[in-house]
Design an enzyme around this catalytic site. Structure first.
Site, short mmCIF file in Angstrom:
data_model
loop_
_atom_site.label_atom_id
_atom_site.label_comp_id
_atom_site.label_asym_id
_atom_site.label_seq_id
_atom_site.Cartn_x
_atom_site.Cartn_y
_atom_site.Cartn_z
CG ASP A 175 -0.21 -0.13 2.54
OD1 ASP A 175 0.91 -0.65 2.55
OD2 ASP A 175 -0.77 0.29 3.57
CG ASP A 178 3.21 2.20 11.82
OD1 ASP A 178 2.45 2.68 10.95
OD2 ASP A 178 3.01 2.36 13.04
CD GLU A 179 -1.25 0.23 6.73
OE1 GLU A 179 -1.22 1.38 7.20
OE2 GLU A 179 -2.30 -0.34 6.40
CD1 TRP A 207 -8.33 -4.48 0.88
CD2 TRP A 207 -10.24 -3.55 0.16
NE1 TRP A 207 -8.20 -3.11 0.95
CE2 TRP A 207 -9.33 -2.51 0.51
CE3 TRP A 207 -11.48 -3.19 -0.33
CZ2 TRP A 207 -9.66 -1.16 0.40
CZ3 TRP A 207 -11.81 -1.83 -0.45
CH2 TRP A 207 -10.90 -0.85 -0.09
CD GLU A 224 -3.59 6.16 3.04
OE1 GLU A 224 -2.77 6.83 3.69
OE2 GLU A 224 -4.03 5.05 3.41
C1 BGC Z 1 -4.02 0.92 3.67
C2 BGC Z 1 -4.82 0.81 2.42
C3 BGC Z 1 -5.75 -0.33 2.57
C4 BGC Z 1 -6.69 0.08 3.65
C5 BGC Z 1 -7.78 -0.88 3.87
C6 BGC Z 1 -4.95 1.25 4.78
O1 BGC Z 1 -4.31 1.36 5.97
O2 BGC Z 1 -2.99 1.81 3.56
O3 BGC Z 1 -4.34 1.21 1.28
O4 BGC Z 1 -6.35 -0.82 1.46
O5 BGC Z 1 -6.00 0.35 4.85
O6 BGC Z 1 -8.51 -0.54 4.91
#
Ligand code: BGC
Length: 879
Positions: free
Chosen positions: A457, A462-463, A524, A737
């Protein structure tokens, strides 16, 4: 000129000398300057490099040149062969044999692996500290070839006799390690010599044990012990093979890496450097014996895609003092990677580098990074010019704040090193609109920033997870910009493995347990069906459909069970039209479009795709079953959400876009009404974006297909927030985003989820390629091109190029006066269906073609109407 065979590839083309299959498929391009040329037959010759035995297919009457099945006996592990191809064309020309392609099979049988992972622990040493492993070995005379098959629990680099081996970054990358661990195949023949040699491997925690995920994340997702698993194979001229595998004969110690974390950065103490550590002369008596872990032979897999590499180096555009006095380096581009510095100064001095994507009122904007420190610290050795680039971390950044630099920091002392998966760039776009071109460039950079071994993403906070929804919408764009087939194929295997183990497709792959339940979510989890289908459409990979088939069916079947008798998916958790601009910053799932509508529309969509997949694979019973299911879902969708005149239960752009683009409306009059209502909503909202993750990729297509080309261009070219071009006007160099990640006053959006490098909303680039420039796949793998540009928006010119699986294609149009002149190039092996305004469609063969037709002059394309105010008056454009 006779036809020429070029670009001979095995499987996904990444590394033909590290194949993970006994039956590699072969692809090639045929080039010819003869218009209409097509391949009529091919011939494949094989040379066994060990025995010099030749084999050939003979002439095979076939036009196929993409992913052609392996025509010889299956290969064994370590087999090396040379392949050549020649073709006969439709005009009976026989090409020369192609340049040879050397292929080599990796270790494809678990029993090939004698190496076991090894590990070592050191008292009073934090787990974030990388560990070094070494082993000496001797080489007899007559060495002809040496291969190192290497991987790690953790991330690793290898040295041999004091020099680094291979150019992979963050190897072995991230897969669902409990299902699959990829190994790298390295040709180390030239690094090894007769006599004493040494191998050294440094291993950091990486994804295996390091902290992963948001809300504090988790450590030790896959295990507690990190270390290498490697097998060096020395082939001698007498046919014997010596194997040096990781086992307890290896020794372990510590080096200059003090700490390394993917999120937090690296600390490196150059005073501890000892270049001899990976040579046979190093004294490792005070190192410890490594301990062996259980075998992972059953998990080992060769990569299908390219590794992460250093792709490009960028010099700073400026180095300036911030209002608060910090030294800030601006690289002018938001990237994923790290910096390389050249520094000299007294021993023990510390250079601290903090990375961030944006400045907020002149200072480094680190709040969006949440818990990722993105900070590297270099401790100087004090011995002249020192060069340092971190090894075991990666950051998302454009700006670096540098502290502790000895003397003056100049632009040649610090460079940014762009790191991502080394995919072949395949697609380009340009137009007469500068902002649109920058948007396209930003999309490309966001892909580069997030195709770092898996489709993430974002690359900074921190992801950095493989969110399924993001790649579900972005896969068409990704497959155009780069050859992402091997890359995404790898990720899809993880998706299927995780799905199998968890009972559903998780929201991100690889899955890590962040203490919430694994729940299926529309748009998703639908990645399980959509992404393989996109890869089939774009790369012609039928075998991928076969491999993913169970996963696709399991997904649709699971949702069918959840939806039950009424065929509506109206229970459980949904993200919905995530990040609808109307949603408040702290509730990104609050969208205008009913989540149940989104979920049921997607359920219908993937059930229908599955009908097509079953058709391709000849699964007749499934085709019937899924087409009945799809009909039921569509009926249910209509009964619940659609009025007989074509209004939708959610009177929102995403709802109309879904119903139109997924073909869910029953009658022509409903479609006409839905199209006009969509156009009305878009206009009422002042041609600003009114859609989130789900609607955004569809809305322009929905408008154009319904006949509202001008409206689509107004939306596309809008610069007011929210719009695609607003970030461009704010100087963005990647896709954000949120529509307003940066607010007009230069403050960062206050939400705690504000990345400046997310590709999802950049999925509109696919519209630029297919509709604005006008190049789309009409048959899988672009065996037939659809050339159907829709000029508008005042654009005087647009064009795109694409290296398709058959060869290079091009569409370019310009508008002199009231004419539209379209130039196209169709590769050998493809045909094109050309649809131009006011003309009957025509079908053309390979070669270059020009068309000229009547068209509204660009100057008469209507300008974007000013945005209506909430009071019904018309604002002036700046109001
Ligand atoms: C991510 C996204 C993701 C979404 C889904 C976010 O924290 O960065 O791109 O699809 O959460 O809830």
């Amino acid at each position: 000129m006779a036809a020429t065979v070029r670009q001979l590839r095995a499987e996904y083309g990444a590394n033909p000398c590290a194949l993970g299959t006994a039956v590699p498929r072969l692809s090639w391009h045929v080039e010819s300057d003869q218009a209409g040329c097509a391949q009529r037959a091919y011939e494949i010759a094989l040379n066994d490099r060990e025995s010099d035995v030749e084999a050939a297919t003979g002439v095979v009457g076939s036009a196929d040149s993409v992913l052609v099945e392996w025509p010889f006996e299956p290969l064994r592990s370590r087999a090396r062969r040379q392949i050549r191809v020649r073709v006969t064309t439709s005009t009976d020309d026989v090409s020369d044999w192609s340049d040879p392609l050397d292929i080599e099979v990796g270790l494809i049988d678990p029993s090939d692996w004698t190496a076991v992972p090894i590990t070592a622990t050191f008292a009073d040493t934090p787990p974030e500290r990388p560990v070094r492993f070494r082993r000496t070995f001797s080489v007899r005379s007559g060495l002809v070839r040496a291969r190192l098959y290497a991987s790690a629990l953790g991330i690793y680099t290898v040295e041999c006799n004091g020099a680094s081996v291979g150019d992979d970054v963050l190897a072995p990358g991230w897969t669902s390690y409990h299902h699959r661990l990829r190994y790298q195949t390295l040709d180390v023949t030239s690094a090894i010599h007769e006599g004493d040699n040494a191998l050294g491997v440094t291993v950091a925690e990486g994804w295996y044990r390091g902290r992963l995920g948001f809300r504090g994340g988790r450590r030790e997702v896959y295990g507690t012990d990190v270390g290498p698993v490697a097998q060096l194979e020395l082939h001698y001229d007498d046919g014997t093979i010596d194997v040096v595998a990781t086992d307890r004969q290896w020794r372990a110690g510590l080096g200059p890496h003090i700490a390394a974390s993917l999120y937090d950065g690296e600390t490196y103490d150059a005073r501890l450097v000892d270049p001899a550590w990976s040579t046979p002369d190093f004294d490792d008596r005070d190192w410890v014996e490594a301990s062996e872990r259980a075998s992972v032979a059953h998990l080992m897999a060769a990569p299908t895609g390219p590794p992460v590499r250093r792709i490009e180096t960028i010099r700073p555009v400026s180095i300036e003092a911030s209002p608060g006095g910090a030294t800030i380096v601006d690289f002018g581009q938001n990237i994923s990677g790290r910096v390389r510095i050249r520094v000299g100064g007294p021993a023990g001095g510390q250079v601290v580098m903090r990375h961030a994507e944006v400045l907020e009122h002149g200072e480094l904007g680190t709040r969006p990074l949440r818990g990722a420190a993105q900070t590297d610290t270099y401790v100087l050795a004090g011995d002249g010019v020192e060069i340092y680039e971190p090894t075991f971390t990666i950051h998302g950044f454009r700006y670096v704040e540098v502290d502790g630099w000895p003397g003056e920091l100049t632009t040649d002392a610090i460079n940014a090193v762009v790191c991502h998966s080394d995919m072949e760039p395949t697609g380009t776009f340009h137009s007469s609109h500068e902002g649109l071109d920058r948007l396209h460039e930003n999309v490309r950079w966001s892909m580069r920033g997030n195709f770092v071994d898996l489709p993430t993403d974002c690359p900074q906070r921190d992801e950095r997870l493989g969110w399924t929804g993001d790649i579900q919408v972005f896969a068409p764009t990704a497959s155009f910009l780069y050859d992402s087939s091997g890359f995404l194929t790898s990720w899809l295997q993880d998706l299927a493995d995780e799905q199998h183990a968890l009972g559903t497709v998780p929201a991100y792959v690889p899955w890590i347990d962040l203490r919430f339940r694994v729940l299926p979510a529309a748009a998703w989890g639908d990645a399980a069906v959509v992404v393989p289908w996109v890869l089939y459409e774009r790369f012609g990979d039928v075998d991928l459909l076969r491999r993913q088939y169970d996963s696709m069916c399991a997904w649709v079947d699971q949702i069918a069970t959840i939806a039950g008798e009424n065929h509506r998916w109206d229970t459980g958790f949904q993200f919905g039209d995530w990040l609808d601009p109307a949603a408040p910053p702290d509730d990104p799932g609050a969208a205008r479009t009913d989540k149940t509508l989104v979920a049921t529309a997607y359920h219908a969509h993937t059930a229908r795709l599955l009908v097509r997949v079953a058709d391709v694979l000849g699964r007749d019973a499934d085709r019937t079953r899924y087409s009945q299911l799809a009909d039921r879902i569509v009926e249910a969708f209509n009964a619940e959400f659609v009025t007989s005149t074509g209004r939708l239960a959610s009177d929102a752009q995403t709802a109309y876009a879904l119903a139109l683009q997924f073909g869910l409306l029953a009658t022509e009059s409903q479609r006409v009404r839905a199209g006009s209502r969509l156009a009305q909503l878009v206009s009422q909202e002042g041609f600003c974006i009114g859609t989130g993750f789900v609607g955004t990729p569809l809305v322009c297509d929905a408008l154009v297909d319904a006949g509202y080309v001008d409206e689509a261009y107004h939306l596309l070219l809008q610069e007011r927030c929210p719009s695609w071009l607003y970030p461009v006007t704010m100087g963005a160099t990647t896709v954000w985003e949120r529509w307003d990640s940066m607010l007009p006053d230069g403050s960062i959006n206050p939400g705690d989820m504000t990345s400046f490098n997310h590709y999802a909303l950049g999925a509109v680039a696919d519209f630029l390629h297919r509709v604005v420039a006008g190049l789309a796949p009409a048959e899988p793998g672009y065996r037939e091109l659809l050339v159907h540009p829709r000029p508008g928006g005042g654009l005087t010119e647009a064009g795109t190029t694409l290296r398709t699986p058959y060869g290079d294609a091009r569409v370019h149009w310009h508008r002199p006066g009231d004419r539209l002149v379209v130039d196209i190039v169709v590769p050998v092996g493809s045909t094109a269906r050309v649809e131009l305004p006011g003309c009957d469609p025509v079908e053309v063969g390979s070669g270059a073609h020009q068309f000229d037709c009547e068209c509204r002059p660009a100057a008469l394309d209507p300008p974007i109407p000013p945005r209506p105010s909430p009071f019904g008056d018309v604002d002036d454009a700046e109001g």
